[in-house]
Design an enzyme around this catalytic site. Structure first.
Site, PDB file in Angstrom:
ATOM      1  N   ARG A   1      -5.517  10.082 -10.523  1.00 13.31           N
ATOM      2  CA  ARG A   1      -6.403  10.052  -9.192  1.00 13.31           C
ATOM      3  C   ARG A   1      -5.454  10.604  -8.080  1.00 13.31           C
ATOM      4  O   ARG A   1      -4.284  10.110  -7.767  1.00 13.31           O
ATOM      5  CB  ARG A   1      -7.111   8.963  -8.865  1.00 13.31           C
ATOM      6  CG  ARG A   1      -7.930   8.841  -7.573  1.00 13.31           C
ATOM      7  CD  ARG A   1      -7.250   8.280  -6.439  1.00 13.31           C
ATOM      8  NE  ARG A   1      -8.070   8.121  -5.230  1.00 13.31           N
ATOM      9  CZ  ARG A   1      -7.597   7.737  -4.142  1.00 13.31           C
ATOM     10  NH1 ARG A   1      -6.445   7.567  -3.675  1.00 13.31           N
ATOM     11  NH2 ARG A   1      -8.419   7.599  -3.279  1.00 13.31           N
TER      12      ARG A   1
ATOM     13  N   THR B   1      -5.842   7.379   7.253  1.00 12.87           N
ATOM     14  CA  THR B   1      -6.000   6.290   6.202  1.00 12.87           C
ATOM     15  C   THR B   1      -7.442   5.888   5.964  1.00 12.87           C
ATOM     16  O   THR B   1      -8.150   6.219   6.548  1.00 12.87           O
ATOM     17  CB  THR B   1      -5.124   5.140   6.756  1.00 12.87           C
ATOM     18  OG1 THR B   1      -5.903   4.289   7.878  1.00 12.87           O
ATOM     19  CG2 THR B   1      -3.762   5.309   7.169  1.00 12.87           C
ATOM     20  N   GLY B   2      -7.567   5.112   4.673  1.00 12.48           N
ATOM     21  CA  GLY B   2      -8.989   4.649   4.375  1.00 12.48           C
ATOM     22  C   GLY B   2      -9.580   5.447   3.246  1.00 12.48           C
ATOM     23  O   GLY B   2      -8.256   6.161   2.265  1.00 12.48           O
TER      24      GLY B   2
ATOM     25  N   THR C   1      -2.122   2.844   3.559  1.00 13.43           N
ATOM     26  CA  THR C   1      -1.284   4.121   3.458  1.00 13.43           C
ATOM     27  C   THR C   1      -0.492   4.017   4.857  1.00 13.43           C
ATOM     28  O   THR C   1      -0.653   3.240   5.682  1.00 13.43           O
ATOM     29  CB  THR C   1      -2.268   5.367   3.854  1.00 13.43           C
ATOM     30  OG1 THR C   1      -2.987   5.381   2.424  1.00 13.43           O
ATOM     31  CG2 THR C   1      -1.660   6.568   3.973  1.00 13.43           C
TER      32      THR C   1
ATOM     33  N   THR D   1       1.765   6.810   0.610  1.00 12.98           N
ATOM     34  CA  THR D   1       0.757   5.849   0.074  1.00 12.98           C
ATOM     35  C   THR D   1       0.896   5.753  -1.485  1.00 12.98           C
ATOM     36  O   THR D   1       1.443   6.660  -2.145  1.00 12.98           O
ATOM     37  CB  THR D   1      -0.773   6.177   0.274  1.00 12.98           C
ATOM     38  OG1 THR D   1      -1.497   4.899  -0.040  1.00 12.98           O
ATOM     39  CG2 THR D   1      -1.170   7.389  -0.464  1.00 12.98           C
TER      40      THR D   1
ATOM     41  N   SER E   1       0.878  -1.151   0.061  1.00 10.55           N
ATOM     42  CA  SER E   1       0.078  -0.013   0.110  1.00 10.55           C
ATOM     43  C   SER E   1       1.020   1.339   0.029  1.00 10.55           C
ATOM     44  O   SER E   1       0.305   2.371  -0.219  1.00 10.55           O
ATOM     45  CB  SER E   1      -0.953   0.115   1.203  1.00 10.55           C
ATOM     46  OG  SER E   1      -0.252   0.050   2.569  1.00 10.55           O
TER      47      SER E   1
HETATM   48  N1  ASP Z   1      -6.026   7.205   2.001  1.00 14.94           N
HETATM   49  C1  ASP Z   1      -5.618   6.484   0.853  1.00 14.94           C
HETATM   50  C2  ASP Z   1      -6.066   7.143  -0.570  1.00 14.94           C
HETATM   51  O1  ASP Z   1      -7.292   7.111  -0.529  1.00 14.94           O
HETATM   52  C3  ASP Z   1      -5.891   4.971   0.951  1.00 14.94           C
HETATM   53  C4  ASP Z   1      -5.786   4.205   1.883  1.00 14.94           C
HETATM   54  O2  ASP Z   1      -5.286   4.625   3.019  1.00 14.94           O
HETATM   55  O3  ASP Z   1      -6.235   2.979   2.057  1.00 14.94           O
HETATM   56  O4  ASP Z   1      -5.480   7.053  -1.348  1.00 14.94           O
END
Ligand code: ASP
Length: 366
Positions: free
Chosen positions: A244, A267-268, A216, A234, A85
Site C-alpha cells: 500500500r 498528514t492523515g 507522518t 512516514t 509513525s
Molecule cells: N498520510 C499517511 C498515509 O496515509 C498517514 C498519516 O499521515 O497519518 O500513509
C-alpha cells in the site's frame, strides 16, 4: 551606486515582520528576485515536528539550502524510535514489515524525488533526495528503491523495535477470533511476549478516534530570499496491506512545492489526499490569491465532497477520519488546517519553535 546586496539590505528592515503571519499583502508570484524584499525564514511542520522545525530554521538561517534544512529537521524524527509513525520505530504493515514512504521537492531547481514501500532504511527522505539528485526519475518503489538506496551508501537495518513488534503481535492476534493466534487475554496470562521490561501497554493499537493509528511528518521551509522546499516522510497507515502506498510519496498529494507560489504537505488519511490531489490543490488555491489557511480549508472541503463511502462518514455525513494540511506561501505567510478541530502544527520563525492551532471545518463532539 547601490548594489543589489545593498538594495536587499535596505529593504529588509521595511518588510521583516510584515511578511510573517497572516494578512500581510501578497507580492506578485514570479516577480524577479531583485524586486523582492527579504523575509523572515519559516519552518512549518506537523505537530510532531517541534525539534524538526527548530533544526530546519537554524540550518536555513545559517545559509543552508531550504531542502537540506527541511530534511535535516525530519531526519531527527525518522531516527527517533519513539515516533511510531515515521522511519525507525514506525509501525509495520500487516506482515510485520516496516515499509516507508517519502517525497521531497526543491523549489529553486524545480526538483522532485520520492520513494515508496522502502524497507530497511531509517531515513527514506535522504533516499528521496538521492532519487531527485542522482537519477532521471522521480519515484522508486520497493526492492528497486532499496537497491538504489544501498548503491548510494545507505545502510539496511531492522526498523522494527520491540515496542512496535509487541503492538503488531497483539494486533495480529486480535484480527480474528477463529485463527490460531492468541491475544494476551486469550493466552490467560496477559503475558508480554518480551522480557525487556519496557511494556507500555497496548493503548496505541487504536488512536483516540478508535481508528488505526496513523502519523507522518511534513516539513516546509522558506528562506529569506523566498526560496521554498518541502519533505514528507512516514511509515504510513499501521497494519496496512503490504505494498500500500499513501499520499506521502506522491508528488501533488502529500507534498507540493512551487517556488513561485508556496509549499504544502499533508498528514492523515492518505487515500483521501491522493483522490483530491491535496497539496497541489492547496498550492493552486494560493496561486489564485488565497491565504495559506483559506487554501487549506478549501482543499479540505474537496476532501469532504469526495468522501462518498458511507463507511467513511459519521451520522451527519462528515468524514470519520482526519486530514491535515500545512502550508507556507512565497511571502512567508503560513498556516495549517484540518477537517476536525484540535489539530496543531509546529512552526519556527526565530527563537523557540512553538505549536499553533490548525483551522478546521468541524468541531469535535459537535
Ligand atoms: N498520510 C499517511 C498515509 O496515509 C498517514 C498519516 O499521515 O497519518 O500513509
Amino acid at each position: 551606486m547601490t548594489s543589489r546586496r545593498d538594495f536587499l539590505k535596505t529593504s529588509a528592515g521595511v518588510s521583516v515582520g510584515a511578511a510573517v503571519g497572516m494578512g500581510s499583502p501578497r507580492s506578485l508570484a514570479g516577480a524577479p528576485a531583485v524586486l523582492r524584499s527579504r523575509i523572515t525564514p519559516v519552518a512549518i511542520a506537523s505537530g510532531n515536528g517541534m525539534e524538526a522545525v527548530a533544526t530546519a530554521f537554524q540550518a536555513v538561517s545559517a545559509g543552508d539550502d531550504t531542502l537540506d534544512a527541511a530534511v535535516k529537521g525530519v531526519n531527527i524524527v525518522e531516527r527517533d524510535p519513539n515516533d511510531r509513525s515515521v522511519g525507525y520505530g514506525g509501525r509495520p504493515n500487516l506482515d510485520g514489515v516496516v515499509q516507508l514512504d517519502s517525497s521531497v521537492m526543491h523549489g529553486p531547481s524545480r526538483g522532485a524525488g520520492a520513494v515508496a514501500c522502502l524497507e530497511g532504511i531509517k531515513t527514506p527522505s535522504r533516499v528521496a533526495v538521492d532519487v531527485m539528485r542522482y537519477t532521471d526519475h522521480v519515484l522508486l518503489v520497493g526492492k528497486g528503491a532499496q537497491r538504489f538506496a544501498v548503491s548510494m551508501g545507505h545502510k539496511v537495518e531492522d526498523l522494527l523495535t520491540d515496542a512496535t513488534r509487541r503492538q503488531w503481535i497483539e494486533w495480529r492476534a486480535r484480527m480474528s477470533a477463529t485463527d490460531d493466534y492468541l491475544t494476551r487475554e486469550e493466552a490467560g496470562t496477559g503475558a508480554d511476549p518480551f522480557e525487556d521490561g519496557e511494556d507500555e501497554g497496548l493503548g496505541m493499537l487504536d488512536s483516540h478516534d478508535g481508528v488505526r493509528p496513523q502519523g507522518t511528518i511534513n516539513c516546509n521551509v522558506i528562506n529569506q530570499d523566498g526560496d521554498l522546499s518541502g519533505v514528507t516522510t512516514t511509515s504510513g497507515l499501521a497494519w496496512k496491506i503490504p505494498g500500500r502506498v499513501g499520499d506521502s510519496p506522491i508528488v501533488g498529494a502529500g507534498l507540493y512545492v512551487d517556488n513561485d507560489v508556496g509549499a504544502c504537505g499533508s498528514t492523515g488519511r492518505g487515500e483521501a489526499v491522493i483522490k483530491t490531489c491535496g497539496s497541489h490543490s492547496v498550492v493552486e488555491l494560493m496561486r489564485s490569491g488565497m491565504s495559506p489557511v483559506d487554501a487549506c480549508l478549501e482543499a479540505l472541503r474537496r476532501v469532504v465532497t469526495f468522501t462518498a463511502e458511507a463507511r467513511l462518514r459519521d451520522g451527519q455525513g462528515r468524514p470519520n477520519y482526519n486530514v491535515n494540511y500545512y502550508a507556507v506561501n512565497k511571502d512567508g505567510e503560513y498556516g495549517g488546517a484540518a477537517i476536525w478541530s484540535g489539530a496543531r502544527f509546529a512552526v519556527c520563525t526565530g527563537g523557540e519553535s512553538r505549536r499553533e492551532d490548525s483551522a478546521y471545518l468541524f468541531e469535535r463532539g459537535s
